[in-house]
Design a protein around this motif. Sequence first.
Motif, PDB file in Angstrom:
ATOM      1  N   LYS A  31      -0.809  -7.839 -11.968  1.00 36.01           N
ATOM      2  CA  LYS A  31      -2.005  -7.366 -11.382  1.00 36.01           C
ATOM      3  C   LYS A  31      -2.569  -7.703 -10.201  1.00 36.01           C
ATOM      4  CE  LYS A  31      -3.900  -7.654 -15.821  1.00 36.01           C
ATOM      5  NZ  LYS A  31      -4.762  -7.466 -17.055  1.00 36.01           N
ATOM      6  N   ALA A  32      -2.611  -9.080 -10.150  1.00 35.75           N
ATOM      7  CA  ALA A  32      -3.210  -9.573  -8.840  1.00 35.75           C
ATOM      8  C   ALA A  32      -2.269  -9.212  -7.551  1.00 35.75           C
ATOM      9  CB  ALA A  32      -3.488 -11.028  -8.727  1.00 35.75           C
ATOM     10  N   ASN A  33      -1.126  -9.276  -7.696  1.00 33.84           N
ATOM     11  CA  ASN A  33      -0.128  -9.041  -6.510  1.00 33.84           C
ATOM     12  C   ASN A  33      -0.229  -7.345  -6.515  1.00 33.84           C
ATOM     13  OD1 ASN A  33       0.313 -11.535  -5.884  1.00 33.84           O
ATOM     14  ND2 ASN A  33       2.410 -11.539  -7.022  1.00 33.84           N
ATOM     15  N   PHE A  34      -0.510  -6.531  -7.484  1.00 40.76           N
ATOM     16  CA  PHE A  34      -0.421  -5.186  -7.115  1.00 40.76           C
ATOM     17  C   PHE A  34      -1.597  -4.912  -6.438  1.00 40.76           C
ATOM     18  CE2 PHE A  34      -2.413  -1.092  -8.215  1.00 40.76           C
ATOM     19  CZ  PHE A  34      -1.507  -0.482  -7.739  1.00 40.76           C
ATOM     20  N   GLU A  35      -2.633  -5.644  -6.594  1.00 40.14           N
ATOM     21  CA  GLU A  35      -3.952  -5.380  -5.673  1.00 40.14           C
ATOM     22  C   GLU A  35      -3.897  -5.735  -4.290  1.00 40.14           C
ATOM     23  OE1 GLU A  35      -6.833  -3.848  -6.545  1.00 40.14           O
ATOM     24  OE2 GLU A  35      -6.027  -3.642  -8.705  1.00 40.14           O
ATOM     25  N   ALA A  36      -3.032  -6.578  -4.275  1.00 40.05           N
ATOM     26  CA  ALA A  36      -2.747  -7.312  -2.925  1.00 40.05           C
ATOM     27  C   ALA A  36      -1.724  -6.258  -2.114  1.00 40.05           C
ATOM     28  CB  ALA A  36      -1.920  -8.569  -2.766  1.00 40.05           C
ATOM     29  N   SER A  37      -1.059  -5.437  -2.832  1.00 41.16           N
ATOM     30  CA  SER A  37      -0.138  -4.744  -2.294  1.00 41.16           C
ATOM     31  C   SER A  37      -0.702  -3.250  -2.180  1.00 41.16           C
ATOM     32  CB  SER A  37       1.190  -4.385  -3.351  1.00 41.16           C
ATOM     33  OG  SER A  37       0.791  -3.471  -4.331  1.00 41.16           O
ATOM     34  N   ARG A  38      -1.788  -3.017  -2.427  1.00 42.15           N
ATOM     35  CA  ARG A  38      -2.689  -1.598  -2.255  1.00 42.15           C
ATOM     36  C   ARG A  38      -3.676  -1.883  -1.149  1.00 42.15           C
ATOM     37  NH1 ARG A  38      -6.152   0.830  -7.220  1.00 42.15           N
ATOM     38  NH2 ARG A  38      -6.757  -0.846  -8.090  1.00 42.15           N
ATOM     39  N   VAL A  39      -3.875  -2.922  -0.606  1.00 42.00           N
ATOM     40  CA  VAL A  39      -5.165  -3.282   0.295  1.00 42.00           C
ATOM     41  C   VAL A  39      -4.972  -2.123   1.320  1.00 42.00           C
ATOM     42  CG1 VAL A  39      -6.137  -4.818   1.925  1.00 42.00           C
ATOM     43  CG2 VAL A  39      -5.366  -5.495  -0.384  1.00 42.00           C
ATOM     44  N   TYR A  40      -3.899  -1.976   2.089  1.00 40.28           N
ATOM     45  CA  TYR A  40      -3.787  -1.369   3.188  1.00 40.28           C
ATOM     46  C   TYR A  40      -3.685  -0.003   3.006  1.00 40.28           C
ATOM     47  CZ  TYR A  40      -3.048  -5.499   5.480  1.00 40.28           C
ATOM     48  OH  TYR A  40      -3.090  -6.944   5.999  1.00 40.28           O
ATOM     49  N   ASN A  41      -3.048   0.546   1.805  1.00 38.87           N
ATOM     50  CA  ASN A  41      -2.593   1.963   1.463  1.00 38.87           C
ATOM     51  C   ASN A  41      -4.095   2.675   1.204  1.00 38.87           C
ATOM     52  OD1 ASN A  41      -0.018   0.486   0.706  1.00 38.87           O
ATOM     53  ND2 ASN A  41       0.644   2.169   0.503  1.00 38.87           N
ATOM     54  N   ARG A  42      -5.096   1.993   0.759  1.00 37.18           N
ATOM     55  CA  ARG A  42      -6.380   2.429   0.249  1.00 37.18           C
ATOM     56  C   ARG A  42      -7.048   2.863   1.448  1.00 37.18           C
ATOM     57  NH1 ARG A  42      -9.158   1.332  -4.450  1.00 37.18           N
ATOM     58  NH2 ARG A  42     -11.479   1.603  -3.126  1.00 37.18           N
ATOM     59  N   ARG A  43      -6.750   2.270   2.792  1.00 39.70           N
ATOM     60  CA  ARG A  43      -7.564   2.384   4.090  1.00 39.70           C
ATOM     61  C   ARG A  43      -6.756   3.439   4.881  1.00 39.70           C
ATOM     62  NH1 ARG A  43      -9.988  -2.722   6.285  1.00 39.70           N
ATOM     63  NH2 ARG A  43     -11.332  -0.825   7.306  1.00 39.70           N
ATOM     64  N   VAL A  44      -5.478   3.637   4.649  1.00 42.86           N
ATOM     65  CA  VAL A  44      -4.690   4.307   5.339  1.00 42.86           C
ATOM     66  C   VAL A  44      -4.356   5.779   4.842  1.00 42.86           C
ATOM     67  CG1 VAL A  44      -2.450   4.811   6.531  1.00 42.86           C
ATOM     68  CG2 VAL A  44      -3.471   2.807   6.577  1.00 42.86           C
ATOM     69  N   GLY A  45      -3.990   5.769   3.388  1.00 44.39           N
ATOM     70  CA  GLY A  45      -3.745   7.150   2.790  1.00 44.39           C
ATOM     71  C   GLY A  45      -2.378   7.457   2.527  1.00 44.39           C
ATOM     72  N   ASN A  46      -1.946   8.692   2.418  1.00 48.00           N
ATOM     73  CA  ASN A  46      -0.580   8.801   1.993  1.00 48.00           C
ATOM     74  C   ASN A  46       0.318   8.968   3.235  1.00 48.00           C
ATOM     75  OD1 ASN A  46       1.590   9.793   0.643  1.00 48.00           O
ATOM     76  ND2 ASN A  46       0.424  11.342  -0.549  1.00 48.00           N
ATOM     77  N   LEU A  47       1.511   8.209   3.368  1.00 50.38           N
ATOM     78  CA  LEU A  47       2.448   8.312   4.171  1.00 50.38           C
ATOM     79  C   LEU A  47       3.712   8.976   3.674  1.00 50.38           C
ATOM     80  CD1 LEU A  47       0.411   5.596   5.438  1.00 50.38           C
ATOM     81  CD2 LEU A  47       2.762   4.783   6.231  1.00 50.38           C
ATOM     82  N   TYR A  85       6.608   1.449   1.668  1.00 49.32           N
ATOM     83  CA  TYR A  85       7.010   0.255   2.346  1.00 49.32           C
ATOM     84  C   TYR A  85       5.639  -0.230   3.359  1.00 49.32           C
ATOM     85  CZ  TYR A  85      11.422   1.459   1.180  1.00 49.32           C
ATOM     86  OH  TYR A  85      12.537   2.084   0.421  1.00 49.32           O
ATOM     87  N   LEU A  86       4.736   0.505   3.356  1.00 47.17           N
ATOM     88  CA  LEU A  86       3.187  -0.253   3.671  1.00 47.17           C
ATOM     89  C   LEU A  86       2.870  -0.987   2.476  1.00 47.17           C
ATOM     90  CD1 LEU A  86       0.907  -0.121   5.516  1.00 47.17           C
ATOM     91  CD2 LEU A  86       0.259   1.736   4.357  1.00 47.17           C
ATOM     92  N   SER A  87       3.102  -0.572   1.346  1.00 45.25           N
ATOM     93  CA  SER A  87       2.666  -1.183   0.054  1.00 45.25           C
ATOM     94  C   SER A  87       3.381  -2.673   0.020  1.00 45.25           C
ATOM     95  CB  SER A  87       2.921  -0.631  -1.126  1.00 45.25           C
ATOM     96  OG  SER A  87       2.573  -1.282  -2.247  1.00 45.25           O
ATOM     97  N   LEU A  88       4.612  -2.637   0.711  1.00 43.03           N
ATOM     98  CA  LEU A  88       5.283  -3.958   0.835  1.00 43.03           C
ATOM     99  C   LEU A  88       4.891  -4.836   1.604  1.00 43.03           C
ATOM    100  CD1 LEU A  88       7.872  -5.871  -0.004  1.00 43.03           C
ATOM    101  CD2 LEU A  88       9.303  -4.567   1.591  1.00 43.03           C
ATOM    102  N   MET A  89       4.324  -4.187   2.977  1.00 44.07           N
ATOM    103  CA  MET A  89       3.754  -4.960   4.054  1.00 44.07           C
ATOM    104  C   MET A  89       2.378  -5.488   3.547  1.00 44.07           C
ATOM    105  SD  MET A  89       4.165  -2.517   7.282  1.00 44.07           S
ATOM    106  CE  MET A  89       4.195  -4.004   8.675  1.00 44.07           C
ATOM    107  N   SER A  90       1.869  -4.752   2.760  1.00 46.29           N
ATOM    108  CA  SER A  90       0.286  -5.271   2.292  1.00 46.29           C
ATOM    109  C   SER A  90       0.400  -6.458   1.253  1.00 46.29           C
ATOM    110  CB  SER A  90      -0.473  -4.101   1.738  1.00 46.29           C
ATOM    111  OG  SER A  90      -1.829  -4.294   1.244  1.00 46.29           O
ATOM    112  N   LEU A  91       1.548  -6.442   0.478  1.00 50.25           N
ATOM    113  CA  LEU A  91       1.864  -7.415  -0.371  1.00 50.25           C
ATOM    114  C   LEU A  91       2.158  -8.638   0.312  1.00 50.25           C
ATOM    115  CD1 LEU A  91       2.651  -8.605  -3.322  1.00 50.25           C
ATOM    116  CD2 LEU A  91       4.896  -8.016  -2.546  1.00 50.25           C
ATOM    117  N   LEU A  92       3.104  -8.613   1.359  1.00 49.32           N
ATOM    118  CA  LEU A  92       3.464  -9.758   2.209  1.00 49.32           C
ATOM    119  C   LEU A  92       2.087 -10.540   2.955  1.00 49.32           C
ATOM    120  CD1 LEU A  92       6.891  -8.251   3.666  1.00 49.32           C
ATOM    121  CD2 LEU A  92       6.295 -10.106   1.485  1.00 49.32           C
TER     122      LEU A  92
END
Length: 389
Positions: free
Chosen positions: A260-276, A282-289
């Motif tokens: 759950k903690a790593n899922f939250e990390a993986s959606r930080v950027y998607n929350r602010r960019v929107g749907n790609l 792969y944006l989610s992967l970048m957000s996780l890393l």
Amino acid sequence: MQVGIDKIGFYAPSQYLDLTELAQARGEDPNKYLIGIGQSEQVVIPVTQDVVTMAASAASQVITDDNREKIAMVIFGTESGIDHSKSAAMYLKRLLHLPDQIRAIEVKQACYGATFGVQTAKDYVKANPEKQVLVIGADIARYGLNTPGEVTQGGGAVAMTIAAAPQILALDDATSFRSEDIMDFWRPLYRTEALVDGRYSENIYVDFFQAVFHDYCKTTGRTIADFAALTYHLPFTKMGLKGLRSVLPEASDTQQTRLKANFEASRVYNRRVGNLYTGSLYLSLMSLLANAALATGDRIGLFSYGSGAEGEFYSGTLVQSTPALAAKQQFDAYFKKRTKLSVAEYESCFKRQLPNHDVLLDTKADDARFVLTGIKHDQRQYVDRSHTE
């Protein structure tokens, strides 16, 4: 021999809409968007940007003089193509000055296209380890003003090089995929906005995830305990959370907390960019890393989904620990420089579409390196400002 993601880059325009302000303008409770949908902001795409220019900006971050001649193929995953015949990859090949001895193709299956590119690239590099493949996921998500899907719009591009001895993620051989002819989301050729059966699509998404995840586990003998994180295609971030929650009971309490903690990390950027669309996973992967505490050798699961419908679950292990990989500074700088549009400005930008006749566009307000300057003789005109200014 390990093959996987060697480099990864991201680009989205610098204009954005605050979804709290959109909710207020639409007479909705902001928490419907912020919590119920899991989105707080979305990128607004100007008319001077399309999937080619955004892909070029993302790919310029991963293509250098060191690897340019090694690129043997460009696979461009998109559902926002600019031509019914000529691939977006061909325009991109020219803008990036890639060699002529190259394959350049565009692939389409809703949001799944880039994942097909990754898997095809992996097989190619295994047979040709001295070569690399450039994989693109670039899209513009449009549902229309005052529609249920409006809050899940956005756009941008992710570019990846797939290579032997990768620096980021070594891909496992095992993968599980599934296809069914389902009408949960589609866009006929005569429409500029997509059509979606929202609730049905959410249910299909979770069903596909469970099917391919459990098939993967059956095939490999692995369980949820073998994963440090699960990443998801995120048309909106609450969708991925539903997928995660569907398998969390299979994990121990400690494992659930970490996932759950790593899922939250993986959606930080998607929350602010929107749907790609094709780039969302792969944006989610970048957000996780960039935002999670991970270590070399951690296994990451990736769930790709394209409505219509096709799903795939595959995995990879981190080659290096997160501090050496994170693009956090890049994203921090990107979000800091963005310009917020009012709802009225966003609506005006949304309504401005590229005419289907010769036109010259005013690009002064666009700060991107690659821009669409207009149409001449039914041909889109692109400029790389680094070579013209």
